[in-house]
Design an enzyme around this catalytic site. Structure first.
Site, mmCIF file in Angstrom:
data_model
loop_
_atom_site.group_PDB
_atom_site.id
_atom_site.type_symbol
_atom_site.label_atom_id
_atom_site.label_comp_id
_atom_site.label_asym_id
_atom_site.label_seq_id
_atom_site.Cartn_x
_atom_site.Cartn_y
_atom_site.Cartn_z
ATOM 1 N N ASP A 120 0.852 -1.191 0.000
ATOM 2 C CA ASP A 120 0.000 0.000 0.000
ATOM 3 C C ASP A 120 0.888 1.241 0.000
ATOM 4 O O ASP A 120 1.747 1.395 0.882
ATOM 5 C CB ASP A 120 -0.917 0.007 1.225
ATOM 6 C CG ASP A 120 -1.981 1.082 1.129
ATOM 7 O OD1 ASP A 120 -2.982 0.853 0.441
ATOM 8 O OD2 ASP A 120 -1.781 2.155 1.727
ATOM 9 N N LEU A 121 0.723 2.103 -1.001
ATOM 10 C CA LEU A 121 1.576 3.288 -1.119
ATOM 11 C C LEU A 121 1.268 4.280 -0.001
ATOM 12 O O LEU A 121 0.116 4.475 0.383
ATOM 13 C CB LEU A 121 1.379 3.949 -2.476
ATOM 14 C CG LEU A 121 1.698 3.096 -3.709
ATOM 15 C CD1 LEU A 121 1.577 3.934 -4.979
ATOM 16 C CD2 LEU A 121 3.087 2.476 -3.613
ATOM 17 N N ASP B 232 -4.287 2.632 -4.901
ATOM 18 C CA ASP B 232 -2.838 2.535 -4.729
ATOM 19 C C ASP B 232 -2.456 1.274 -3.978
ATOM 20 O O ASP B 232 -1.404 1.219 -3.328
ATOM 21 C CB ASP B 232 -2.310 3.775 -3.997
ATOM 22 C CG ASP B 232 -2.931 3.938 -2.619
ATOM 23 O OD1 ASP B 232 -3.932 3.249 -2.340
ATOM 24 O OD2 ASP B 232 -2.421 4.743 -1.821
#
Length: 484
Positions: free
Chosen positions: A355-356, A398
């Site tokens: 997960d960004l 993302d």
């Protein structure tokens, strides 16, 4: 609407009156012939007037076609009127037209065929046009075979009879052309309901030419039917301006095969008198029809091959759309779940959720195009850090996931470390270096793991990594010390 039309009712009444007169004048051939020709010009005139009104409602090529029909109707008026006057001469008592009527009739038929040939076929490929012409040529040859079969009997027909049979054959060919145009073009200049009586008139006239000359009502019916077509089209077009050609194309045509059946029937008929010029002419025509049908089949076979290739390409596109992310080209959530379900149960299998961190700020400050560039760069870096047997996926937004089959815990942790190191390399977005940080959750499968439980474990580990300060990875459930 059509049944209540006063003009169509007048057509039927006019024809019924002619039938009554034919019956009342039974045995008085001269008066029957005079009635036969005298009753035709009014219907021809109705053909002219209705065709003219339809032309005023139409536009473009359709208007041009109906103007031709006006001219054709005018030729019929002239020819039939001349013949009606001629019947008052002694001995001119025949339902076969004289020279003027035959010329007007033949020119009118030629004009109709020419109008059909010139009518455009929009949206058709070169091969589709070739198929159309092959079908039309096949039908024309079949008409010629029928004409030859009837005419090639030396001394049996007088000159007027020959002209009558030739005219009937021409009508048959014209009807075939009409059927080809209505069925194949998808851009017919008239509605199907208007085409049916006009094509039917040619069929009835062709049949009447081979009957005895005293079948007056059968020979008169085509005049009624051909006059009905423009009136029906006028009624339909007056209520709905789109009621001209029907746009749906027929995917197939039985006309070539019907032409073969007709030719074989003509051959059987010709062979009843033994082998001679008539039978050899029919055989030649049948061979030509078979050749045309064979060429058409080859064209259809080529079309089928192209269609199959297109279907395969479409299937590949649909499969890709259903299983892969449209932006990054990675597997989507559905495909990732399917592959994970296939890999379970397994002992040495790990899942990484990536997960960004701070991706929303990139979208907010630099725009969605910059965010897409960032996602593409992350996808490339993930692909570069995994094996061929591994699967990278974008689950949405993302959030990414990695499926690592036949992977020990140590190998999964090493993969997570490589990914974090690769993400530290800045990405140039519009000339500005931007670093993509991420939090990674690592979960290993057990013999009892399911898709839901394994992803849940990886999700918990990923959030644990975020709580530890982001830019790290964490294993579930007994995590080792945080690695940076």
């Amino acid at each position: 609407m059509l049944r209540r039309d006063p003009l169509l009712r007048a057509y039927a009444g006019w024809t019924a009156l002619a039938l009554v007169l034919f019956l009342l004048l039974e045995g008085r051939t001269g008066w029957q012939v005079r009635v036969f020709w005298a009753f035709q010009p009014p219907l021809d005139l109705a053909l002219v007037l209705c065709s003219w009104r339809v032309a005023q409602l139409a536009t473009g090529p359709i208007r041009r076609f109906w103007r031709v029909m006006v001219v054709v109707g005018a030729l019929f008026v002239v020819g039939d009127t001349w013949q009606a006057v001629s019947t008052w001469r002694p001995g001119a008592w025949s339902t076969t037209g004289g020279t003027v009527q035959t010329v007007c009739f033949g020119v009118g038929l030629t004009a109709v065929v020419t109008a059909m040939l010139r009518h455009p076929q929009p949206g058709r490929t070169g091969r589709e046009r070739l198929t159309f012409w092959l079908d039309a040529a096949t039908v024309l040859v079949a008409g010629g075979v029928v004409g030859w079969c009837v005419l090639a009997v030396p001394g049996q027909y007088s000159r007027p009879d020959v002209l009558a049979v030739l005219a009937a054959t021409g009508v048959c060919v014209t009807a075939a052309f009409s059927a080809v145009k209505m069925i194949l073009s998808g851009n017919a200049p008239m509605h199907r309901l208007a085409a049916i009586p006009m094509v039917g008139s040619a069929v009835v006239m062709s049949a009447g030419a081979f009957l005895a000359s005293d079948f007056y009502i059968v020979r008169f019916l085509p005049t009624l039917l051909i006059a009905m077509g423009p009136r029906i089209q006028q009624i339909l077009a007056g209520a709905d301006r789109t009621a001209f050609g029907e746009r749906r194309k027929k995917p197939y045509s039985f006309l070539p095969y019907g032409a073969m059946v007709v030719a074989f029937g003509a051959l059987v008929f010709a062979l009843t008198d033994g082998v001679g010029p008539r039978s050899w002419g029919v055989v030649a025509g049948l061979a030509l029809i078979c050749g045309l049908v064979a060429v058409r089949q080859l064209a259809a076979f080529h079309d089928n091959v192209e269609l199959i290739d297109q279907l395969r390409e479409h299937q590949v596109r649909l499969h890709r759309q259903a299983h892969f992310d449209g932006l990054t080209g990675l597997a989507n959530r559905t495909h990732f779940h399917e592959r994970l379900a296939e890999a379970l149960p397994a002992d040495q299998l790990s899942v990484l959720l990536v997960d960004l961190d701070g991706f929303k700020s990139v979208n907010d400050t630099m725009g969605h195009a910059a965010g897409d560039t960032m996602l593409l760069a992350v996808a490339e870096k993930l692909q570069a850090q995994i094996r061929r047997s591994d699967l990278a996926a974008r689950l949405g937004g993302d959030e990414f996931a990695l499926l690592l089959p036949d992977c020990t815990e140590a190998e999964a942790e090493a993969t997570a470390s490589r990914i974090l190191a690769a993400l530290k390399t800045p990405v140039l977005i519009d000339g500005t270096p931007v670093t993509a940080a991420a939090s990674i959750g690592v979960a290993g499968a057990s013999p009892t793991s399911t898709v839901t439980s394994l992803l849940h474990d990886a999700d918990l580990a990923m959030y644990a990594a975020k709580r530890q300060g982001k830019g790290t990875w964490q294993r579930h459930p007994d995590s080792p010390p945080v690695r940076r």
